[in-house]
Design a protein around this motif. Structure first.
Motif, PDB file in Angstrom:
ATOM      1  N   VAL A   1       0.683  -0.948   0.139  1.00 47.99           N
ATOM      2  CA  VAL A   1      -0.006   0.023  -0.104  1.00 47.99           C
ATOM      3  C   VAL A   1       0.936   1.190  -0.116  1.00 47.99           C
ATOM      4  N   ALA A   2       0.369   2.314  -0.524  1.00 51.88           N
ATOM      5  CA  ALA A   2       1.062   3.561  -0.476  1.00 51.88           C
ATOM      6  C   ALA A   2       0.110   4.628  -1.039  1.00 51.88           C
ATOM      7  N   SER A   3       0.763   5.831  -0.636  1.00 50.66           N
ATOM      8  CA  SER A   3      -0.309   7.013  -0.831  1.00 50.66           C
ATOM      9  C   SER A   3       0.600   8.211  -1.316  1.00 50.66           C
ATOM     10  N   ASP A   4       0.084   8.801  -2.419  1.00 50.36           N
ATOM     11  CA  ASP A   4       0.756  10.104  -3.053  1.00 50.36           C
ATOM     12  C   ASP A   4       2.233   9.862  -2.984  1.00 50.36           C
ATOM     13  N   CYS A   5       2.610   8.695  -3.841  1.00 51.14           N
ATOM     14  CA  CYS A   5       4.240   8.309  -3.906  1.00 51.14           C
ATOM     15  C   CYS A   5       4.579   8.580  -5.465  1.00 51.14           C
ATOM     16  N   THR A   6       3.665   9.170  -5.968  1.00 48.49           N
ATOM     17  CA  THR A   6       3.856   9.291  -7.610  1.00 48.49           C
ATOM     18  C   THR A   6       4.096  10.852  -7.966  1.00 48.49           C
ATOM     19  N   PHE A   7       4.439  11.611  -6.977  1.00 51.75           N
ATOM     20  CA  PHE A   7       4.573  13.178  -7.415  1.00 51.75           C
ATOM     21  C   PHE A   7       5.687  13.469  -8.109  1.00 51.75           C
ATOM     22  N   PHE A   8       7.138  12.844  -7.446  1.00 52.75           N
ATOM     23  CA  PHE A   8       8.187  13.179  -8.210  1.00 52.75           C
ATOM     24  C   PHE A   8       8.465  12.175  -9.206  1.00 52.75           C
ATOM     25  N   LYS A   9       8.444  12.634 -10.608  1.00 49.17           N
ATOM     26  CA  LYS A   9       8.570  11.795 -11.856  1.00 49.17           C
ATOM     27  C   LYS A   9       9.904  10.784 -11.784  1.00 49.17           C
ATOM     28  N   GLU A  10      10.953  11.472 -11.377  1.00 48.63           N
ATOM     29  CA  GLU A  10      12.140  10.670 -11.485  1.00 48.63           C
ATOM     30  C   GLU A  10      12.445   9.463 -10.738  1.00 48.63           C
ATOM     31  N   PHE A  11      11.155   9.163  -9.554  1.00 48.96           N
ATOM     32  CA  PHE A  11      11.076   8.188  -8.873  1.00 48.96           C
ATOM     33  C   PHE A  11      10.312   7.004  -9.431  1.00 48.96           C
ATOM     34  N   HIS A  12       9.557   7.255 -10.595  1.00 46.24           N
ATOM     35  CA  HIS A  12       8.570   6.233 -11.139  1.00 46.24           C
ATOM     36  C   HIS A  12       9.029   4.883 -11.470  1.00 46.24           C
ATOM     37  N   LYS A  13      10.153   5.048 -12.166  1.00 46.96           N
ATOM     38  CA  LYS A  13      10.772   3.749 -12.575  1.00 46.96           C
ATOM     39  C   LYS A  13      11.141   2.881 -11.437  1.00 46.96           C
ATOM     40  N   ASP A  14      11.814   3.521 -10.588  1.00 43.81           N
ATOM     41  CA  ASP A  14      12.179   2.488  -9.308  1.00 43.81           C
ATOM     42  C   ASP A  14      11.035   2.250  -8.453  1.00 43.81           C
TER      43      ASP A  14
ATOM     44  N   ILE B   1       7.404  -2.280  -6.383  1.00 42.47           N
ATOM     45  CA  ILE B   1       6.032  -3.019  -6.270  1.00 42.47           C
ATOM     46  C   ILE B   1       6.413  -4.382  -6.992  1.00 42.47           C
ATOM     47  N   LYS B   2       6.772  -4.320  -8.114  1.00 44.60           N
ATOM     48  CA  LYS B   2       6.916  -5.798  -8.676  1.00 44.60           C
ATOM     49  C   LYS B   2       7.742  -6.639  -7.925  1.00 44.60           C
ATOM     50  N   CYS B   3       8.926  -6.216  -7.452  1.00 44.61           N
ATOM     51  CA  CYS B   3       9.604  -7.115  -6.601  1.00 44.61           C
ATOM     52  C   CYS B   3       9.101  -7.674  -5.315  1.00 44.61           C
ATOM     53  N   LEU B   4       8.358  -6.571  -4.675  1.00 41.69           N
ATOM     54  CA  LEU B   4       7.939  -7.163  -3.250  1.00 41.69           C
ATOM     55  C   LEU B   4       6.740  -8.031  -3.352  1.00 41.69           C
ATOM     56  N   LEU B   5       5.850  -7.956  -4.235  1.00 40.64           N
ATOM     57  CA  LEU B   5       4.625  -8.616  -4.429  1.00 40.64           C
ATOM     58  C   LEU B   5       5.007 -10.097  -4.604  1.00 40.64           C
ATOM     59  N   LYS B   6       4.121 -11.147  -4.075  1.00 38.25           N
ATOM     60  CA  LYS B   6       4.318 -12.619  -4.266  1.00 38.25           C
ATOM     61  C   LYS B   6       4.336 -12.929  -5.873  1.00 38.25           C
ATOM     62  N   VAL B   7       4.817 -13.872  -6.348  1.00 38.51           N
ATOM     63  CA  VAL B   7       4.756 -14.177  -7.598  1.00 38.51           C
ATOM     64  C   VAL B   7       3.823 -15.661  -7.888  1.00 38.51           C
ATOM     65  N   ASP B   8       3.629 -16.515  -7.148  1.00 37.12           N
ATOM     66  CA  ASP B   8       2.922 -17.478  -7.074  1.00 37.12           C
ATOM     67  C   ASP B   8       1.494 -17.638  -6.328  1.00 37.12           C
ATOM     68  N   GLU B   9       1.518 -16.603  -5.800  1.00 39.91           N
ATOM     69  CA  GLU B   9       0.129 -16.434  -4.989  1.00 39.91           C
ATOM     70  C   GLU B   9      -0.305 -15.035  -5.495  1.00 39.91           C
ATOM     71  N   PRO B  10      -1.730 -15.045  -5.333  1.00 43.04           N
ATOM     72  CA  PRO B  10      -2.455 -13.567  -5.370  1.00 43.04           C
ATOM     73  C   PRO B  10      -1.810 -12.631  -4.615  1.00 43.04           C
ATOM     74  N   SER B  11      -1.629 -11.586  -5.055  1.00 43.94           N
ATOM     75  CA  SER B  11      -1.173 -10.316  -4.431  1.00 43.94           C
ATOM     76  C   SER B  11      -1.488  -8.969  -5.069  1.00 43.94           C
ATOM     77  N   GLU B  12      -1.547  -8.075  -4.545  1.00 44.46           N
ATOM     78  CA  GLU B  12      -1.880  -6.746  -5.008  1.00 44.46           C
ATOM     79  C   GLU B  12      -1.435  -5.329  -4.384  1.00 44.46           C
ATOM     80  N   ALA B  13      -1.008  -4.682  -5.232  1.00 46.86           N
ATOM     81  CA  ALA B  13      -0.685  -3.247  -4.473  1.00 46.86           C
ATOM     82  C   ALA B  13      -1.816  -2.162  -4.744  1.00 46.86           C
TER      83      ALA B  13
END
Length: 313
Positions: free
Chosen positions: A217-230, A235-247
């Protein structure tokens, strides 16, 4: 430093520097207040979905801010309005209380200072939304990114049967506040494990926490465009791969900022959906601000109303 004719109308950039100067020097610039308020979207009340009050060190009401101006920190008590819900006590910075050391740390770690400034409105929305859907966190392992003082993460830990909550930020000063607040509220977490974490987006590809979270979960984390890629990669790295997961992210559009972040999400092979009207109470507040509710005089949907973004593999 400002340039040009001193009598000419200040530019937005010069006014923003004056906001920073006011925070650093802790002085009142009464003649400039009206102009500063025209460009600042920050609000003391916001959506006011999770009521709070200023308290002293013993948890008693303390309504006089003027008597604590010599201190840097204050404590707020948040009322969660659920049967038998405990009170949440969060120590945080007094608004507009910044010093040069704060910016030195930002430069050292290549991070922003927004987590120290205040509790931002989107965090309030995330916390309230989490209250209404608390059953969805049952037995989950969850992390909040860019948490600031971590209101939403603490709310989730207190009112749901979540198994483990990590409250993370990239600013070591903010993480210190988070850990202090974990210690102060430890008796209210029940069986839930709550941990603080310093986490820099995009710098943990080989971390042992990768692929271990059911929810992000996160809030208002997309303000700075230079951080978008990271952020998208994290988010992709943290979510489980073989089980249902969501951000679950709450973020205003802020021009093309949210769209550019979602483009990075897509490039990382993730799917997303956007919901505008996700809660009747929040939507009602949104409509009231659009109709001129004076408690948020500079309310503008593009910059102030957070959309609900769901991201899945």
């Amino acid at each position: 430093m400002e340039t040009g004719d001193a009598k000419s109308t200040p530019t937005f950039s010069s006014l923003r520097w004056r906001i920073l100067r006011r925070a650093l020097l802790r002085r009142s610039y009464c003649s400039e207040a009206a102009r500063l308020n025209q460009i600042s979207r920050k609000t003391k009340i916001g959506f006011n979905l999770v009521p709070f009050r200023l308290v002293d060190k013993d948890g008693e009401n303390h309504s006089d801010f003027s008597s604590i101006e010599s201190y840097r920190d204050v404590c707020f008590c948040y009322m969660l309005h659920l049967p038998s819900a405990p009170k949440l006590f969060l120590r945080q910075r007094l608004e507009d209380c910044a010093d040069l050391n704060d910016f030195e740390i930002c430069n050292k770690y290549e991070i922003d200072n927004t987590g120290l400034v205040c509790q931002w409105p989107s965090e309030d929305v995330l916390a309230y939304y989490s209250l209404s859907c608390r059953d969805s966190f049952r037995d989950k392992r969850l992390i909040e990114l860019g948490a600031g003082y971590g209101l939403a993460g603490f709310v989730i830990a207190m009112v749901s049967d979540v198994s483990e909550v990590f409250i993370s930020d990239g600013n070591p000063q903010v993480v210190d506040y988070i850990q202090h607040n974990i210690d102060a509220n430890a008796a209210s977490f029940g069986a839930t494990k709550v941990k603080s974490m310093m986490l820099h987006w995009g710098q943990h590809e080989d971390s042992e926490i990768n692929g271990t979270f059911d929810m992000v979960v996160a809030s208002d984390c997309t303000f700075f465009k230079e951080f978008h890629k990271d952020l998208a990669r994290t988010i992709k790295c943290l979510l489980k791969v073989d089980e249902p997961s969501e951000a679950i992210l709450f973020s205003p559009k802020r021009g093309d900022s949210l769209d550019k972040f979602l483009s990075e999400v897509k490039d990382n092979g993730l799917n997303f959906s956007i919901t505008e009207n996700y809660d009747t109470t929040i939507w009602k507040r949104h409509q009231e601000f659009l109709c001129g509710d004076k408690s948020w005089p500079n309310y503008e949907p593009d910059h102030c109303y957070p959309l609900l973004v769901s991201i899945r593999r």
